[in-house]
Design a protein around this motif. Structure first.
Motif, mmCIF file in Angstrom:
data_model
loop_
_atom_site.group_PDB
_atom_site.id
_atom_site.type_symbol
_atom_site.label_atom_id
_atom_site.label_comp_id
_atom_site.label_asym_id
_atom_site.label_seq_id
_atom_site.Cartn_x
_atom_site.Cartn_y
_atom_site.Cartn_z
ATOM 1 N N GLN A 135 2.407 -7.253 -2.258
ATOM 2 C CA GLN A 135 1.253 -6.769 -1.507
ATOM 3 C C GLN A 135 1.671 -6.348 -0.096
ATOM 4 O OE1 GLN A 135 -1.671 -6.437 -3.365
ATOM 5 N NE2 GLN A 135 -0.107 -7.034 -4.859
ATOM 6 N N GLY A 136 0.818 -5.574 0.550
ATOM 7 C CA GLY A 136 1.100 -5.144 1.916
ATOM 8 C C GLY A 136 1.529 -3.699 2.043
ATOM 9 N N GLY A 137 1.515 -2.976 0.936
ATOM 10 C CA GLY A 137 1.902 -1.568 1.008
ATOM 11 C C GLY A 137 2.772 -1.178 -0.159
ATOM 12 N N MET A 138 2.803 0.116 -0.477
ATOM 13 C CA MET A 138 3.540 0.620 -1.636
ATOM 14 C C MET A 138 5.037 0.353 -1.523
ATOM 15 S SD MET A 138 3.567 4.516 -3.173
ATOM 16 C CE MET A 138 1.776 4.501 -3.335
ATOM 17 N N LEU A 139 5.566 0.348 -0.290
ATOM 18 C CA LEU A 139 7.004 0.141 -0.122
ATOM 19 C C LEU A 139 7.434 -1.278 -0.461
ATOM 20 C CD1 LEU A 139 7.719 2.153 3.157
ATOM 21 C CD2 LEU A 139 8.125 2.844 0.783
ATOM 22 N N ASN A 140 6.480 -2.188 -0.635
ATOM 23 C CA ASN A 140 6.794 -3.558 -1.041
ATOM 24 C C ASN A 140 6.871 -3.701 -2.554
ATOM 25 O OD1 ASN A 140 6.901 -4.577 1.607
ATOM 26 N ND2 ASN A 140 4.690 -4.875 1.659
ATOM 27 N N TRP A 141 6.507 -2.664 -3.290
ATOM 28 C CA TRP A 141 6.594 -2.743 -4.742
ATOM 29 C C TRP A 141 8.047 -2.903 -5.176
ATOM 30 C CZ3 TRP A 141 3.096 1.847 -6.786
ATOM 31 C CH2 TRP A 141 1.782 1.629 -6.369
#
Length: 302
Positions: free
Chosen positions: A171-177
């Protein structure tokens, strides 16, 4: 620790939603494949009509007990996989029956239905049953190997076997996927996904271009209806794992539907572009391209 019994009706509500979404998505994907081939394709409601017809039929043909348990085991694998996976992250209603370490149980459920179907086909008496079983188990084993390596890599990366905790870490933004934090694991898993969906070029078990054999020919009436139901549930259930492990999960149903459809579209796109592999080509493809990526993903996190 007390069990929250209210999770059970919500889990079955999730099952109801997924069954209907699975039928509609399968019909829409079939429409896409037909239009690529310049055909009109089946009506969207055709899956529902087939289900009603087949569940209403009865058969007087007698085979061994395991022949009839095959579709039951196949459906149990899809239903069990879905019920023990959190569908919507952060939702008490739709966390289903997930628990600590549920990722290991999910891996068992993925293989459970396949083994049950193999045992059922082996008791059918069809002379080509052994060929189908050999093809199916050979491809499933090699296709699931890179996925298992990717799951191992992800569990090492997030230091947990709990699917909910893995989603929380993204969680916290797409770049954390995981797609961006461990791209090698995602690449190995998405190549494995092509084989597990058994769409072209990896539809070597049913082999629709050859003489029709396999479960759709051997099974009939309500047993075929059970398999059709599983074809709506199992792909979505497996995609839920991919969505949770690699693509940040879903916090609401519209996001769930959108991500599941896009992941499914990956196999549909490959299926309409490439012709079918032979058995040895399929197995060699996974061992040469997907398995090394899974091994490198483990090295990546270490």
């Amino acid at each position: 620790m007390s069990f929250d019994w209210m999770k059970i009706p919500y889990a079955f509500l999730t099952l109801f939603i997924v069954v209907n979404f699975g039928f509609l998505m399968n019909a829409f994907i079939a429409k896409i494949a037909a239009r690529v081939g310049r055909r009109h394709g089946i009506p969207i409601w055709q899956y529902y009509a087939d289900m009603v017809k087949n569940y209403g039929l009865r058969s007087s043909i007698t085979h061994g007990v395991m022949f009839y348990l095959g579709p039951v085991f196949r459906l149990s694998g899809g239903v069990g996989l879905l019920l023990f996976m959190p569908a919507i992250y952060g939702s008490t209603m739709f966390s289903n029956l997930s628990f600590a370490g549920d990722l290991i149980l999910a891996l068992y459920f993925i293989f459970f239905g396949t083994l049950g179907m193999a045992l059922g086909a082996g008791e059918s008496g069809h002379p080509h049953a052994a060929i189908g079983i050999t093809r199916g188990l050979s491809q499933v084993t090699t296709a699931e190997l890179p996925f298992a390596l990717a799951v191992f890599s992800v569990s090492l990366q997030y230091q947990t076997l709990n699917v909910t905790e893995i989603v929380a870490a993204q969680q916290g933004g797409m770049l954390n996927w995981t797609l961006f934090t461990n791209p090698l694991a995602v690449a190995a898993a998405m190549l494995s996904f092509l084989g597990s969906m058994m769409r072209p070029p990896f539809d070597i078990v049913i082999a629709p271009q050859e003489i029709p054999i396999g479960p759709p020919t051997e099974y009939h009436s309500s047993y075929l209806a059970l398999m059709q139901t599983n074809r709506a549930i199992f792909p979505v259930a497996k995609i839920v794992i991919y969505m949770n492990l690699f693509f940040g999960g879903a916090s609401d149903w519209p996001t769930f539907f959108f991500k599941v459809f896009l992941i499914y579209l990956w196999s549909a796109f490959v299926g309409v572009v490439f012709p079918r592999f032979r058995v040895e080509q399929s197995i060699r493809w996974f061992l040469v391209w997907a398995v090394p990526l899974g091994i490198l993903s483990i090295v990546w996190v270490n």
